[in-house]
Scaffold this motif. Structure first.
Motif, PDB file in Angstrom:
ATOM      1  N   SER A 125       0.783  -1.580  -0.177  1.00 56.87           N
ATOM      2  CA  SER A 125       0.031  -0.033  -0.094  1.00 56.87           C
ATOM      3  C   SER A 125       0.696   1.188   0.013  1.00 56.87           C
ATOM      4  CB  SER A 125      -0.638   0.027   1.293  1.00 56.87           C
ATOM      5  OG  SER A 125       0.226   0.505   2.535  1.00 56.87           O
ATOM      6  N   PHE A 126       1.955   1.519   0.134  1.00 56.53           N
ATOM      7  CA  PHE A 126       2.813   2.369   0.367  1.00 56.53           C
ATOM      8  C   PHE A 126       3.179   3.392  -0.464  1.00 56.53           C
ATOM      9  CE2 PHE A 126       5.365   1.713   4.918  1.00 56.53           C
ATOM     10  CZ  PHE A 126       3.835   1.394   6.062  1.00 56.53           C
ATOM     11  N   ALA A 127       2.727   3.162  -1.429  1.00 56.03           N
ATOM     12  CA  ALA A 127       3.293   4.081  -2.551  1.00 56.03           C
ATOM     13  C   ALA A 127       1.790   4.440  -3.467  1.00 56.03           C
ATOM     14  CB  ALA A 127       3.552   2.385  -3.717  1.00 56.03           C
ATOM     15  N   LYS A 128       0.478   4.246  -2.525  1.00 55.72           N
ATOM     16  CA  LYS A 128       0.015   4.533  -3.059  1.00 55.72           C
ATOM     17  C   LYS A 128      -1.004   5.308  -1.636  1.00 55.72           C
ATOM     18  CE  LYS A 128      -2.258   1.072  -6.229  1.00 55.72           C
ATOM     19  NZ  LYS A 128      -2.622   0.160  -6.609  1.00 55.72           N
ATOM     20  N   ILE A 129      -0.513   5.637  -0.749  1.00 52.00           N
ATOM     21  CA  ILE A 129      -0.634   6.827   0.323  1.00 52.00           C
ATOM     22  C   ILE A 129      -0.309   8.384   0.219  1.00 52.00           C
ATOM     23  CG2 ILE A 129      -1.288   4.211   1.004  1.00 52.00           C
ATOM     24  CD1 ILE A 129       1.072   5.268   3.678  1.00 52.00           C
ATOM     25  N   SER A 130      -0.841   8.959   1.116  1.00 55.14           N
ATOM     26  CA  SER A 130      -0.124  10.016   1.245  1.00 55.14           C
ATOM     27  C   SER A 130       0.238  10.649   2.587  1.00 55.14           C
ATOM     28  CB  SER A 130      -1.889  11.389   0.457  1.00 55.14           C
ATOM     29  OG  SER A 130      -1.951  11.396  -0.492  1.00 55.14           O
TER      30      SER A 130
ATOM     31  N   MET B 237       1.089  -6.532  13.335  1.00 58.23           N
ATOM     32  CA  MET B 237       0.171  -7.492  14.160  1.00 58.23           C
ATOM     33  C   MET B 237      -0.493  -7.713  13.082  1.00 58.23           C
ATOM     34  SD  MET B 237      -0.099  -5.621  17.158  1.00 58.23           S
ATOM     35  CE  MET B 237      -1.242  -6.549  18.342  1.00 58.23           C
ATOM     36  N   ALA B 238      -1.227  -6.946  11.981  1.00 58.24           N
ATOM     37  CA  ALA B 238      -3.207  -7.021  11.162  1.00 58.24           C
ATOM     38  C   ALA B 238      -2.264  -8.697  10.505  1.00 58.24           C
ATOM     39  CB  ALA B 238      -2.961  -5.969  10.854  1.00 58.24           C
ATOM     40  N   LEU B 239      -1.319  -8.283   9.623  1.00 59.56           N
ATOM     41  CA  LEU B 239      -1.149  -9.288   8.855  1.00 59.56           C
ATOM     42  C   LEU B 239      -0.397 -10.414   9.193  1.00 59.56           C
ATOM     43  CD1 LEU B 239       0.900  -7.085   6.685  1.00 59.56           C
ATOM     44  CD2 LEU B 239      -1.397  -7.582   6.038  1.00 59.56           C
ATOM     45  N   ARG B 240      -0.608 -10.526  10.739  1.00 61.31           N
ATOM     46  CA  ARG B 240       0.059 -11.862  11.449  1.00 61.31           C
ATOM     47  C   ARG B 240      -1.302 -12.908  11.719  1.00 61.31           C
ATOM     48  NH1 ARG B 240       5.573 -11.218  14.254  1.00 61.31           N
ATOM     49  NH2 ARG B 240       7.111  -9.980  12.867  1.00 61.31           N
ATOM     50  N   LEU B 241      -2.633 -11.687  11.310  1.00 65.79           N
ATOM     51  CA  LEU B 241      -3.420 -12.500  11.912  1.00 65.79           C
ATOM     52  C   LEU B 241      -4.018 -13.666   9.859  1.00 65.79           C
ATOM     53  CD1 LEU B 241      -5.415 -10.521  14.485  1.00 65.79           C
ATOM     54  CD2 LEU B 241      -3.923 -12.658  14.958  1.00 65.79           C
TER      55      LEU B 241
ATOM     56  N   GLU C 115      -3.563  -1.695   2.779  1.00 65.47           N
ATOM     57  CA  GLU C 115      -3.363  -2.905   2.835  1.00 65.47           C
ATOM     58  C   GLU C 115      -3.645  -4.083   2.188  1.00 65.47           C
ATOM     59  OE1 GLU C 115       0.640  -4.416   1.828  1.00 65.47           O
ATOM     60  OE2 GLU C 115       0.082  -3.621   2.079  1.00 65.47           O
ATOM     61  N   LEU C 116      -4.396  -4.492   3.159  1.00 62.34           N
ATOM     62  CA  LEU C 116      -5.265  -5.496   2.347  1.00 62.34           C
ATOM     63  C   LEU C 116      -5.990  -5.328   0.928  1.00 62.34           C
ATOM     64  CD1 LEU C 116      -7.332  -6.373   5.374  1.00 62.34           C
ATOM     65  CD2 LEU C 116      -5.558  -7.527   4.679  1.00 62.34           C
ATOM     66  N   LEU C 117      -6.709  -4.241   0.857  1.00 69.44           N
ATOM     67  CA  LEU C 117      -7.208  -3.839  -0.592  1.00 69.44           C
ATOM     68  C   LEU C 117      -5.985  -3.751  -1.668  1.00 69.44           C
ATOM     69  CD1 LEU C 117      -8.949  -1.206   0.434  1.00 69.44           C
ATOM     70  CD2 LEU C 117     -10.708  -2.947  -0.580  1.00 69.44           C
ATOM     71  N   ASP C 118      -5.317  -3.654  -1.192  1.00 71.03           N
ATOM     72  CA  ASP C 118      -4.186  -3.830  -2.647  1.00 71.03           C
ATOM     73  C   ASP C 118      -2.590  -5.095  -2.754  1.00 71.03           C
ATOM     74  OD1 ASP C 118      -3.861  -1.597  -3.089  1.00 71.03           O
ATOM     75  OD2 ASP C 118      -2.364   0.107  -1.332  1.00 71.03           O
TER      76      ASP C 118
END
Length: 948
Positions: free
Chosen positions: A88-93, A106-110, A135-138
């Motif tokens: 996601s980092f390339a698409k956030i401001s 933490m979220a990505l480990r669940l 991140e989940l969307l991308d």
């Protein structure tokens, strides 16, 4: 012909990168070097699309020593499909602070993501939750998301998602739902039509709407103020409906759920466990006392789902300073003038008279109770509020129950508990009566006489107002822009009007609940243009709009009767993103006003003492309104005793109040101790700082950091003929008069602008992050001109530099990699499955000492990057430079295998990063595959020669 994601194609006379396909005939393309705003769909039966290749740089495209650095940074900042560990980092401001990566990891480990984010006020819980969603969307793991929040916070969520995460979400509120439904098909829900929605908890909790939402609920739901959705087990009111809604959402075990609250615990064990049970039903049965070695496994398991940090915990996380302002607090007293004091005493006697015949039992008695309390509170606020209240008649239906009367009275007179999802009511309450008997008529006559007296006490006769004017003038003199909080609309309007008379050259605006939410925000934003500004408002702005960029001081003109409201008011300016090092808080109270003294002593000061010692706020452990009513029962129902002096009367009241105060304080201390234990037990230990540091380093290496943006902007503007002047506090003044017109068109600014590269920034300064339109426009312009041999540009694809930093001939190549990431789950019907895969882009800087013909030795990554900054020590004649580049490009096939091999190594590293941060995916059999598109694009070739 079939084209995979990441393929290079040619169509419409230019080159494109394939992003995916909607069906077999529709191809989604992005221009090579372009932005997401230029993504285009091409219908294959009508337009010709053919495979393309990227040509090597021409020896005719020679540039200066800075050419490669400009090209490298422009390419890196232009990526919108990052190959780093986070998609996601390339698409956030915004560049997240290091501590904000902890909830993401933490979220990505669940799987599914079930997380309770309970960081302190002002740390950035909204950013942390949005980062997970993006991140989940991308990653292609979700397509739809919903945010459930109190209605007054809906626009804040919409602004955060749009402004920082480039996600457009529709507001689903009572005033918007019908318009949105008009676009729905037959039997189609709003939540099926619009992929991203922000929904009012108050709107969606009803039985009919709740069932529709649960039927069409998105894969990810974020619940703000989640503690308000925990059912206490009493009654079937608003909180019960919210609990049913969120409980229903949690029942689908593969749904992602993020709960957000600053007050998850506060000593209420049962409520805390019910909140945790929304994440995992087993948590409702956790032992009451989780301390001790025997419960360590419970704590470890819970720590995977729960994160809670104070400001002190993250201020210097990973040695990156997160600046919060210092809060300088001051209590300022005032005395009522004799006429006002006399009116106050008469009102107090009248209040006692009206309720002396009975406090409870009859609806009329309860109406009189609330009228008496309304009168005293309005008098303590301002002459205008008092006058309005004295003229207002209490309106109740003849069959009103005691519960209905009390509910309306509490909404009008007391302060709505901050845990409720309703906006504070700021209209002036009523003190009048509606009966037609002689007693009621006599009462109305006396109230009207009081109102006439109150009218005469406005302006210069109002010592409270005069004290406030002194305070505000002092704040302005010290360079502060204050917010003045009032309890009632008439008070706010009155204070704003009087301030305008006294303070010329200062922009003053008044915002109250009579304005629609969008007009409130517009009025506040218009103030930002003024050099000196004052905002006067009610508690309609105590939460929902972050004001730290425009204001830096708070004046509590009226004491709130709920200390949490004070904290929320101050939190509008005292939070991350406040440009000033210090914020001011001034609390006003009347020394001869018993009401202010009681509230200040019993609630406000105790609340601040606990926050000072613990570092966070602990809400009052009992119903604040019950505390207030108990206090005023004592004040109003105890008869004045004959022969007793006013001082002795006050002493008697304090003796009456003391045991209740001590009991409240003891319960508050107990809640504070529980909160301390909770903080210790549930400290975040699942993600180690070194893990965050590694992922952060990897991400910045791929995409660049704020430092990369800063160096690129300063270098590029200067290279194209502009000027840059550094000012105070990290702010730069950019002057564009000497730059090409095409550059100014590309960034959307024609003359000059101020910019900064680190938050916080003042309102008139652009925060220049990698996806800001100025940065995006400039990087695109640099890439376009560099790739076009007909354009004159300081960024060129080749160059020859003679420097002391090399001892033998060295070749440096800038390479752009494109990867196709495919993920698959074992079940064919899995919602997670990526149909087309995902494009990822990365940059490589490769260097070799020697020559392709005679053999070469690769340099390390660090050595290659150092060469990019090597300044020339002597000139190279153009004909020699041209021959040097020709020798490399004509024999490029000799080093092509090394470049292709580097692409495969990058693909392996990307696969490892994808698996590493999304570790939970392996538990469910989800597999990834990363394939590089070969050969990689060679953007630039540069030769470094030793000094002879």
């Amino acid at each position: 012909m079939q084209f995979s994601v990441g393929s290079l194609v040619k169509a419409r006379g230019r080159e494109w990168v394939v992003l995916g396909t909607q069906d077999k005939d529709l191809l989604l393309l992005r221009p090579l070097g372009g932005t997401d705003a230029e993504v285009t769909g091409i219908y294959l039966p009508l337009e010709r699309v053919e495979a393309a290749s990227f040509d090597l740089p021409s020896p005719e495209e020679l540039g200066s020593w800075r050419s490669g650095r400009l090209l490298r940074d422009a390419a890196r900042l232009g990526f919108r499909s990052s190959a780093g560990p986070f998609r996601s980092f390339a698409k956030i401001s915004v560049e997240p602070r290091p501590y904000q990566l902890v909830p993401l990891l933490m979220a990505l480990r669940l799987d599914p993501v079930r997380l309770l984010i309970a960081d302190d006020v002002g740390i950035g819980k909204t950013v942390e939750a949005c980062l997970i969603a993006r991140e989940l969307l991308d990653r292609g793991e979700i397509r739809r998301m919903a945010v459930l929040c109190p209605p007054h916070l809906a626009e804040q969520w919409q602004n955060e998602l749009s402004g920082k995460f480039n996600l457009d979400a529709e507001l689903v509120l009572p005033g918007t739902a019908r318009r949105l439904e008009q676009n729905c098909g037959i039997n189609q829900s709003i939540f099926e039509l619009y992929p991203h929605v922000i929904v009012s908890l108050d709107y969606i909790k009803s039985d009919k709407r709740r069932d529709e939402f649960l039927r069409t609920c998105p894969e990810l739901v974020i619940v703000d103020e989640a503690h308000t959705c925990v059912y206490s087990g009493k009654g079937r009111g608003s909180r019960h409906q919210r609990h049913q809604l969120v409980y229903g959402i949690a029942q689908k075990l593969d749904r992602h759920l993020i709960l957000v609250t600053a007050t998850p615990h506060s000593g209420k064990e049962d409520a805390f466990r019910r909140l945790l049970a929304l994440l995992n039903k087993d948590f409702e049965n956790l032992p009451e006392n989780l301390s001790g070695k025997e419960n360590e496994h419970h704590r470890k398991r819970l720590a995977r789902y729960f994160i809670q940090r104070r400001r002190a915990d993250i201020r210097d996380y990973l040695h990156e300073d997160t600046t919060f302002p210092r809060r300088k607090e001051l209590e300022v007293s005032y005395s009522l003038n004799p006429q006002y004091k006399k009116l106050f005493e008469k009102a107090l006697r009248l209040a006692r008279e009206t309720i002396k015949d009975g406090f409870t039992g009859k609806p009329t008695n309860r109406i009189m109770w609330w009228s008496a309390l309304a009168l005293l509170r309005s008098l303590a606020s301002s002459p205008k509020a008092a006058s309005t209240t004295l003229r207002n008649r209490a309106i109740y239906s003849e069959d009103s129950t005691l519960e209905e009367i009390d509910e309306r009275g509490r909404r009008l007179v007391l302060d709505v508990d901050a845990s409720e999802d309703v906006e504070p009511l700021d209209v002036a309450p009523e003190a009048g009566v509606t009966g037609q008997d002689e007693q009621s008529k006599s009462m109305r006559k006396r109230l009207l006489e009081f109102a006439i007296e109150a009218d005469k006490l406005s302006g210069k006769s109002d010592t409270k107002l005069e004290k406030a004017i002194q305070i505000i003038k002092a704040l302005l003199k010290d360079g502060f822009n204050p917010i003045v909080f009032c309890r009632f609309i008439p008070t706010a309007e009155y204070v704003a009007e009087e301030l305008k008379k006294e303070m010329k050259g200062v922009e003053i605006a008044c915002v109250t609940g009579v304005l629609p939410s969008d007009e409130r925000e517009a009025r506040v934003l218009s103030l930002a243009e003024a050099q000196r500004r004052i905002l006067v408002c009610t508690d309609c702005l105590s939460e929902g709009i972050n004001l730290q960029e425009m204001f830096d001081a708070v004046v509590h003109y009226d004491l709130s009767w709920n200390p949490t409201r004070h904290e929320q008011r101050e939190g509008r300016v005292d939070r991350f993103g406040q440009p000033r090092d210090e914020v001011r808080v001034v609390t006003m109270y009347g020394v001869d006003n018993q009401i202010d003294g009681i509230i200040l002593d019993v609630l406000i000061r105790k609340h601040k003492t606990i926050r000072s010692s613990l570092g966070i706020s602990v809400p009052v452990p009992v119903d604040t309104n019950q505390v207030i009513e108990t206090i005023f029962e004592g004040l109003l129902l105890r008869e004045q005793q004959a022969g007793k002096t006013p001082q002795r009367q006050l002493e008697l009241f304090e003796e009456y109040l003391r045991p209740q105060k001590e009991d409240l304080f003891q319960k508050w201390e107990d809640a504070t101790e529980k909160e301390k234990r909770s903080r210790t037990l549930f400290a975040q230990r699942t993600i180690k700082p070194e893990e965050v540091a590694e992922e952060l380093r990897s991400q910045r290496e791929t995409m660049g950091s704020s430092k990369t943006v800063e160096e690129f902007m300063l270098d590029a503007i200067a290279a194209y003929g502009g000027t840059v002047e550094k000012k105070d506090r990290g702010i730069y003044a950019f002057q564009l008069d000497g730059t090409p017109q095409a550059l100014r068109d590309a960034i959307g600014i024609q003359s000059r602008f101020n910019g900064a590269f680190h938050l916080p920034v003042p309102p008139d300064v652009h925060y220049l992050h990698r996806t800001h339109p100025i940065v995006e426009g400039l990087s695109t312009f640099v890439m376009d001109t560099a790739l076009d041999p007909k354009c004159e540009s300081p960024a060129r694809r080749s160059g020859v530099i003679r420097t002391k930093r090399v001892e033998k001939r060295t070749i440096l190549v800038i390479v752009r990699y494109r990867f196709h990431i495919v993920g698959a789950a074992p079940r064919a019907n899995s919602e997670w499955r990526m149909a087309n895969g995902i494009l990822a882009e990365d940059l490589g800087v490769l260097a070799f000492s020697g020559s392709p013909q005679m053999g070469f030795s690769p340099l390390s990554k660090k050595e290659a990057e150092r060469l990019m900054d090597a300044p020339p020590d002597s000139n190279v004649p153009p004909d020699i430079a041209k021959k040097q580049i020709e020798r490399v490009t004509s024999n490029f096939d000799l080093i092509q295998s090394y470049i292709v091999d580097s692409a495969w190594k990058k693909a392996e590293a990307l696969l490892d990063a994808h698996k590493r941060v999304r570790a939970a995916a392996r538990l469910k059999g989800i597999t990834y595959k990363v394939e590089p598109h070969l050969p990689p694009d060679v953007l630039g070739v540069y030769v470094y020669l030793p000094v002879i």
